[in-house]
Design an enzyme around this catalytic site. Structure first.
Site, short mmCIF file in Angstrom:
data_model
loop_
_atom_site.label_atom_id
_atom_site.label_comp_id
_atom_site.label_asym_id
_atom_site.label_seq_id
_atom_site.Cartn_x
_atom_site.Cartn_y
_atom_site.Cartn_z
N GLU A 90 0.83 -1.21 0.00
CA GLU A 90 0.00 0.00 0.00
C GLU A 90 0.87 1.26 0.00
O GLU A 90 2.01 1.25 0.48
CB GLU A 90 -0.92 -0.01 1.22
CG GLU A 90 -1.98 -1.11 1.09
CD GLU A 90 -2.86 -1.27 2.31
OE1 GLU A 90 -4.06 -1.54 2.14
OE2 GLU A 90 -2.37 -1.16 3.45
N CYS A 103 3.44 8.57 1.43
CA CYS A 103 4.00 7.62 2.39
C CYS A 103 4.20 6.31 1.63
O CYS A 103 3.23 5.70 1.16
CB CYS A 103 3.01 7.46 3.55
SG CYS A 103 3.55 6.26 4.76
N CYS A 110 6.86 -7.09 6.72
CA CYS A 110 8.03 -6.66 7.49
C CYS A 110 8.41 -7.79 8.44
O CYS A 110 7.55 -8.44 9.02
CB CYS A 110 7.70 -5.39 8.28
SG CYS A 110 9.12 -4.75 9.20
N CYS A 114 7.09 -5.89 15.19
CA CYS A 114 6.57 -5.01 16.24
C CYS A 114 5.08 -5.37 16.39
O CYS A 114 4.33 -5.30 15.41
CB CYS A 114 6.73 -3.54 15.84
SG CYS A 114 8.40 -3.12 15.35
N CYS A 117 1.96 -3.16 15.17
CA CYS A 117 1.94 -2.67 13.78
C CYS A 117 1.31 -3.73 12.87
O CYS A 117 1.73 -4.90 12.89
CB CYS A 117 3.37 -2.37 13.35
SG CYS A 117 3.56 -2.06 11.59
N GLY A 160 6.97 -1.97 5.76
CA GLY A 160 8.35 -2.45 5.71
C GLY A 160 9.34 -1.59 6.44
O GLY A 160 9.05 -0.47 6.87
N GLU A 161 10.52 -2.16 6.59
CA GLU A 161 11.61 -1.48 7.29
C GLU A 161 12.64 -1.04 6.24
O GLU A 161 13.37 -1.88 5.69
CB GLU A 161 12.22 -2.45 8.32
CG GLU A 161 13.52 -2.01 8.93
CD GLU A 161 13.55 -0.58 9.44
OE1 GLU A 161 12.60 -0.12 10.08
OE2 GLU A 161 14.56 0.11 9.18
N SER A 190 12.26 6.50 7.84
CA SER A 190 11.92 6.12 9.21
C SER A 190 12.41 4.70 9.45
O SER A 190 12.14 3.80 8.66
CB SER A 190 10.40 6.18 9.38
OG SER A 190 10.04 5.75 10.67
N HIS A 215 9.50 4.62 20.71
CA HIS A 215 8.34 4.06 21.43
C HIS A 215 8.57 3.66 22.88
O HIS A 215 7.61 3.50 23.64
CB HIS A 215 7.72 2.87 20.69
CG HIS A 215 7.38 3.15 19.27
ND1 HIS A 215 6.62 4.24 18.88
CD2 HIS A 215 7.73 2.51 18.11
CE1 HIS A 215 6.51 4.24 17.57
NE2 HIS A 215 7.17 3.22 17.07
N CYS A 334 -0.63 5.58 10.32
CA CYS A 334 0.63 4.94 10.69
C CYS A 334 0.39 3.56 11.28
O CYS A 334 -0.39 3.40 12.22
CB CYS A 334 1.34 5.76 11.76
SG CYS A 334 2.43 6.97 11.09
C1 SAM Z 1 4.89 1.36 9.66
S1 SAM Z 1 6.40 2.04 10.15
C2 SAM Z 1 7.41 1.94 8.69
C3 SAM Z 1 8.80 2.48 8.86
C4 SAM Z 1 9.73 1.70 9.76
N1 SAM Z 1 9.56 0.31 9.63
C5 SAM Z 1 9.61 2.13 11.20
O1 SAM Z 1 9.17 1.32 12.01
O2 SAM Z 1 9.99 3.26 11.48
C6 SAM Z 1 6.04 3.80 10.22
C7 SAM Z 1 5.72 4.32 11.60
O3 SAM Z 1 4.47 3.81 12.03
C8 SAM Z 1 4.59 3.51 13.42
N2 SAM Z 1 3.53 2.59 13.80
C9 SAM Z 1 3.48 1.26 13.61
N3 SAM Z 1 2.31 0.77 14.09
C10 SAM Z 1 1.62 1.81 14.58
C11 SAM Z 1 0.32 1.94 15.17
N4 SAM Z 1 -0.48 0.91 15.33
N5 SAM Z 1 -0.07 3.19 15.55
C12 SAM Z 1 0.74 4.26 15.36
N6 SAM Z 1 1.95 4.19 14.79
C13 SAM Z 1 2.38 2.98 14.41
C14 SAM Z 1 5.97 2.93 13.48
O4 SAM Z 1 6.44 2.78 14.78
C15 SAM Z 1 6.73 3.94 12.67
O5 SAM Z 1 7.06 5.06 13.46
S1 SF4 Z 2 6.90 -1.63 9.59
FE1 SF4 Z 2 8.10 -0.57 11.19
S2 SF4 Z 2 6.72 -0.61 12.93
FE2 SF4 Z 2 5.92 -2.09 11.49
S3 SF4 Z 2 6.83 -4.06 12.12
FE3 SF4 Z 2 8.14 -3.18 10.59
S4 SF4 Z 2 9.67 -2.06 11.75
FE4 SF4 Z 2 7.99 -2.43 13.14
#
Ligand code: SAM
Ligand code: SF4
Length: 351
Positions: A90, A103, A110, A114, A117, A160-161, A190, A215, A334
């Site tokens: 997406e 975005c 990923c 986490c 997420c 993704g990361e 990020s 976090h 997010c």
């Molecule tokens: C989806 S991640 C993608 C980029 C990278 N993987 C990262 O973790 O920074 C983008 C941002 O969304 C945050 N995020 C993930 N799950 C979330 C949630 N349920 N509510 C708010 N922010 C969230 C992540 O911690 C990160 O800051």
């Molecule tokens: S996309 Fe970012 S927040 Fe979601 S699992 Fe991967 S590293 Fe964690």
């Protein structure tokens, strides 16, 4: 996954090679169609019809549109794409007054797991190619043009990361800079805190923004929320950010998704302020209430608590901004991007 060259895989110079034998002015017209207008070969009526048809075959798209969802206020658009191989990713376009932010996803799924997420809950499928990343921006740019907006910012905050796919992500950054004319200062990567990626970024020539998804500011809680912290704990992360700042001298931001009763307590603010101060240029904190996802039942903090937490951080000398959540109702905010993948249920709130 096929090795077909797709339309955004190639740089401007490579385009001339792919279209070997095509006059330079025609190559320039193709480049303009791809990068200035962000349209399809069939739209390029300045080219002969036969050439348009041939280009469609020579340079196929990498992304097939599955759905496009629009938020109630019309300002957030979520695109669901299918990739060659069947994976789904997406992209989110956020429209502002006269500009727009894209975005972008860097991986299908990923591996960082986490629990809060949706992408992490879905697990990892594969890295995206450079062409797949760049095409997301081109397609979103086209959509923004339809409503007279210009894409001014790109954030690697989709699925993704990015630092786990660092070399392709970097190549895509160079393409955004070189081919779309986006300033590096309007591009943000990020990361969950993959130290080799942060170190690699310090050696890269363009000054993009670095955001770290923190976090939690103690290892015990961060190990729980962000499992990769077990490999790259907070002290090492702080050192890597300081090495990065020694080269870049550009403020790092810390992302903090506020989870009710988990990381929104007064003592969390005190620990966070202390980590911010350990950076040679104090970090800026972005606060958002946790967005709901199917696999993580704990609620986000109330907006009242988010503002109190911000005030507390400020009183402790840390700069913080409360970020607005956009597109929650279309699962475009997010951490909500899962591209229709099944998720793992059952993560619990921690004390
Ligand atoms: C989806 S991640 C993608 C980029 C990278 N993987 C990262 O973790 O920074 C983008 C941002 O969304 C945050 N995020 C993930 N799950 C979330 C949630 N349920 N509510 C708010 N922010 C969230 C992540 O911690 C990160 O800051
Ligand atoms: S996309 Fe970012 S927040 Fe979601 S699992 Fe991967 S590293 Fe964690």
């Amino acid at each position: 996954m096929t090795t077909t060259v797709t339309r955004y895989d190639v740089t401007r110079d490579q385009l001339a090679d792919v279209l070997d034998g095509t006059p330079r002015y025609r190559v320039d017209q193709v480049w303009q169609g791809l990068y200035e207008h962000c349209t399809e070969p069939s739209d390029w009526t300045n080219l002969p019809k036969a050439m348009r048809a041939e280009l469609d075959e020579q340079l196929p798209p990498a992304l097939t549109s599955v759905t496009e969802s629009v938020s109630n206020d019309g300002n957030t658009v979520k695109f669901l794409w299918e990739l060659d191989g069947g994976e789904r990713v997406e992209t989110v376009l956020m429209l502002y007054r006269d500009r727009a932010t894209v975005c972008v996803s860097s991986q299908a799924g990923c591996a960082m797991a986490c629990g809060f997420c949706a992408t992490g809950q879905a697990g990892f499928s594969r890295h995206l190619t450079v062409g797949e990343i760049v095409e997301q921006i081109a397609r979103a740019t086209r959509r923004a043009k339809d409503v007279d907006r210009r894409v001014s910012n790109v954030v690697y905050m989709g699925m993704g990361e990015p630092m786990a796919n660092e070399s392709r992500v970097w190549e895509s950054v160079e393409r955004l800079h070189g081919d779309f004319g986006l300033s590096a200062r309007h591009i943000t990567i990020s990361t969950v805190g993959l130290l080799p990626g942060i170190r690699a970024l310090a050696d890269r020539p363009l000054p993009v923004n670095l955001a770290v998804s923190l976090h939690a500011a103690n290892d015990e809680l961060r190990n729980e929320l962000v499992p990769i912290n077990r490999r790259y704990p907070i002290d090492d992360l702080v050192d890597a950010c300081n090495d990065y700042l020694a080269v870049r001298n550009r403020r790092v931001s810390f992302e903090w998704a506020m989870i009710d009763g988990v990381n929104d307590r007064d003592r969390d603010a005190a620990e966070l302020a202390s980590v911010c101060r350990r950076l040679r240029l104090p970090a800026h904190v972005n606060l958002i209430p946790l967005n709901p996802t199917p696999g993580y039942p704990t609620r986000g903090s109330t907006l009242k608590r988010v503002h109190e937490f911000r005030d507390l951080l400020e009183s402790l000398g840390a700069n913080a901004t409360v970020r607005q959540n956009r597109g929650t109702e279309i699962d475009a905010a997010c951490g909500q991007l899962a591209a229709g993948q099944p998720v793992t249920l059952g993560r619990k709130k921690t004390d």
